[in-house]
Design a protein around this motif. Structure first.
Motif, PDB file in Angstrom:
ATOM      1  N   LEU A 107      -1.717  -5.214  11.463  1.00 50.57           N
ATOM      2  CA  LEU A 107      -2.075  -5.162  10.066  1.00 50.57           C
ATOM      3  C   LEU A 107      -3.471  -5.937  10.008  1.00 50.57           C
ATOM      4  CD1 LEU A 107       0.951  -5.583   7.976  1.00 50.57           C
ATOM      5  CD2 LEU A 107      -0.101  -3.596   8.407  1.00 50.57           C
ATOM      6  N   PHE A 108      -3.456  -7.137  10.738  1.00 48.44           N
ATOM      7  CA  PHE A 108      -4.585  -8.007  10.697  1.00 48.44           C
ATOM      8  C   PHE A 108      -5.906  -7.272  11.377  1.00 48.44           C
ATOM      9  CE2 PHE A 108      -7.577 -10.894  12.776  1.00 48.44           C
ATOM     10  CZ  PHE A 108      -7.809 -12.013  11.897  1.00 48.44           C
ATOM     11  N   ILE A 109      -5.660  -6.358  12.440  1.00 49.54           N
ATOM     12  CA  ILE A 109      -6.592  -5.512  13.040  1.00 49.54           C
ATOM     13  C   ILE A 109      -7.298  -4.568  11.957  1.00 49.54           C
ATOM     14  CG2 ILE A 109      -7.358  -3.857  14.747  1.00 49.54           C
ATOM     15  CD1 ILE A 109      -5.370  -5.505  16.720  1.00 49.54           C
ATOM     16  N   LYS A 110      -6.099  -4.078  11.070  1.00 46.73           N
ATOM     17  CA  LYS A 110      -6.613  -2.933  10.217  1.00 46.73           C
ATOM     18  C   LYS A 110      -7.251  -3.664   8.982  1.00 46.73           C
ATOM     19  CE  LYS A 110      -4.657   0.742   7.623  1.00 46.73           C
ATOM     20  NZ  LYS A 110      -3.497   1.499   7.029  1.00 46.73           N
ATOM     21  N   ASN A 111      -6.892  -4.736   8.372  1.00 45.69           N
ATOM     22  CA  ASN A 111      -7.102  -5.087   7.075  1.00 45.69           C
ATOM     23  C   ASN A 111      -7.966  -6.358   6.992  1.00 45.69           C
ATOM     24  OD1 ASN A 111      -5.455  -2.997   5.925  1.00 45.69           O
ATOM     25  ND2 ASN A 111      -3.750  -4.342   6.010  1.00 45.69           N
ATOM     26  N   ASN A 112      -7.781  -7.128   7.949  1.00 48.21           N
ATOM     27  CA  ASN A 112      -8.470  -8.507   7.968  1.00 48.21           C
ATOM     28  C   ASN A 112      -9.434  -8.715   8.810  1.00 48.21           C
ATOM     29  OD1 ASN A 112      -5.319  -9.018   7.556  1.00 48.21           O
ATOM     30  ND2 ASN A 112      -6.435 -10.747   6.191  1.00 48.21           N
ATOM     31  N   ASN A 128       0.788  -1.271   0.005  1.00 48.85           N
ATOM     32  CA  ASN A 128      -0.007   0.150   0.078  1.00 48.85           C
ATOM     33  C   ASN A 128       0.882   1.424  -0.032  1.00 48.85           C
ATOM     34  OD1 ASN A 128      -2.304  -1.423   0.109  1.00 48.85           O
ATOM     35  ND2 ASN A 128      -2.119  -1.958   2.536  1.00 48.85           N
ATOM     36  N   ASP A 129       2.056   1.072  -0.194  1.00 45.89           N
ATOM     37  CA  ASP A 129       3.147   2.203  -0.176  1.00 45.89           C
ATOM     38  C   ASP A 129       3.394   2.833   0.983  1.00 45.89           C
ATOM     39  OD1 ASP A 129       4.941   3.353  -2.141  1.00 45.89           O
ATOM     40  OD2 ASP A 129       3.587   5.089  -2.408  1.00 45.89           O
TER      41      ASP A 129
END
Length: 358
Positions: free
Chosen positions: A171-176, A53-54
């Motif tokens: 990242l899991f909390i944010k995306n998954n 995601n840059d």
């Protein structure tokens, strides 16, 4: 409570004692390797590493002068052979060091090495760090008291760890997590309760969301989620008990809300009891090895007298066990904590140790 007040500004690295060094040698954790942490610091340049995601990952990809690169690549290939194979040079021709990354964020400042088999493109990630007694105790306790085995070795002032596969918690909390079903969220809430308890029992601190991973495993027509710690340098150092409970870090607020929304208090009590029972059985099953590690830890210095005094007082208030009062150092605090679980896992009143936040 803010992070600044919850945790100390900087935890020092503690040296490996003679007794701990002998323990590591006896249990094949000590192996001669052809490169040191300081050798990897000889890079001449670096570029920032960005994710898909840059966004900045806080890692930088480092580059070495040409006359150093061949030597470092060969040494890292040999480290791979020693670490995951029989240590022979026969596989070196099939290996390639794809990159060396360096992280300036956090205490350990690790290097991350990607070694790839050029025949099939399978790869392994290794982490090279400076040795720290706290981290070594943390790794060994995770190996014995969690559901997972860990592969790591030390040589002089260098520690090498195998990569722990999973999705970083933040990242899991944010995306998954937003895409998970209601059933999956209830399962993840259960695993967070167990993870929270496991960290507190073995006194592993600072489990903010980026210091653990969520591991999804496909099982028939469903996905099973587990939570694993990936950073172990805050083993038995801090004085505040809350540091050893992931629920009190703001980065984990979403997980705490999940527990409150998906689980009843009776379910939370049940999962805590289950985790304590499993850990008590692991304590018994590891027997002599765990006993020896704790004996060494009791002779070691891995925290400050102020932190020890604070933590033993809070644990005595929590458990009602007066043994904590006599603790002289963090090794003794840890020993009494594990002994308390072993002695009381069947009859302790769970309601006395569940924070209102759950």
């Amino acid at each position: 409570m803010s992070e600044e007040k919850l945790m100390s500004k900087k935890k020092p690295a503690y040296p490996i004692s003679k007794e701990l060094d002998e323990y590591l040698d006896y249990y094949n954790r000590k192996i001669e390797i052809p490169i040191h942490y300081e050798d990897l610091l000889r890079f001449s340049g670096s570029v920032a590493v960005y994710d898909a995601n840059d966004e900045d990952t806080l890692w930088v990809r480092v580059y070495y002068p040409e006359f150093d690169r061949d030597e470092i690549d060969l040494a890292l290939k040999r480290v791979y052979s020693i670490f995951v194979s029989d240590g022979s040079d026969s596989i070196l021709q099939y290996l390639n060091v794809d990159y060396v990354d360096y992280c300036t964020f956090g205490n350990s400042k690790p290097f991350r090495i990607k070694v790839r088999n050029i025949l099939n493109d399978n790869y392994t990630l290794l982490y090279v760090k400076k040795t720290d007694a706290s981290r070594v105790y943390g790794l060994e306790l995770e190996h014995m008291l969690s559901p997972y085995n860990l592969n790591f070795v030390i040589y002089e002032n260098t520690l090498i760890e195998e990569h722990i596969v999973g999705i970083p918690g933040d990242l899991f909390i944010k995306n998954n997590l937003p895409e998970c079903s209601s059933f999956d969220k209830a399962q993840i809430a259960k695993e967070f309760v167990k993870f929270n308890e496991r960290c507190m029992i073995r006194l592993l601190g600072d489990m903010r969301s980026y210091n653990y991973v969520v591991v999804p495993t496909h099982d028939f027509d469903s996905v099973v989620y587990k939570i694993r710690a990936i950073d172990f340098d805050q083993q038995c150092y801090e004085g505040k008990l809350k540091v050893y409970r992931p629920q009190f870090f703001k980065e984990n607020n979403v997980m705490v809300d999940l527990v409150q929304n998906k689980l009843t208090i009776n379910s939370v009590e049940q999962y805590i009891l289950e985790e304590r029972s499993i850990i008590a059985k692991r304590i018994l099953s590891w027997g002599r090895r765990l006993k020896l590690l704790l004996e060494i830890c009791r002779k070691d210095k891995i925290s400050t007298p102020e932190n020890t005094e604070m933590l033993k007082t809070q644990l005595q208030e929590l458990t009602g066990d007066i043994k904590f009062r006599d603790s002289k150092n963090m090794g003794e605090v840890l020993t009494y904590a594990l002994d308390f679980v072993k002695r009381n896992y069947e009859d302790v009143s769970m309601k006395q140790i569940i924070e209102k936040k759950f």
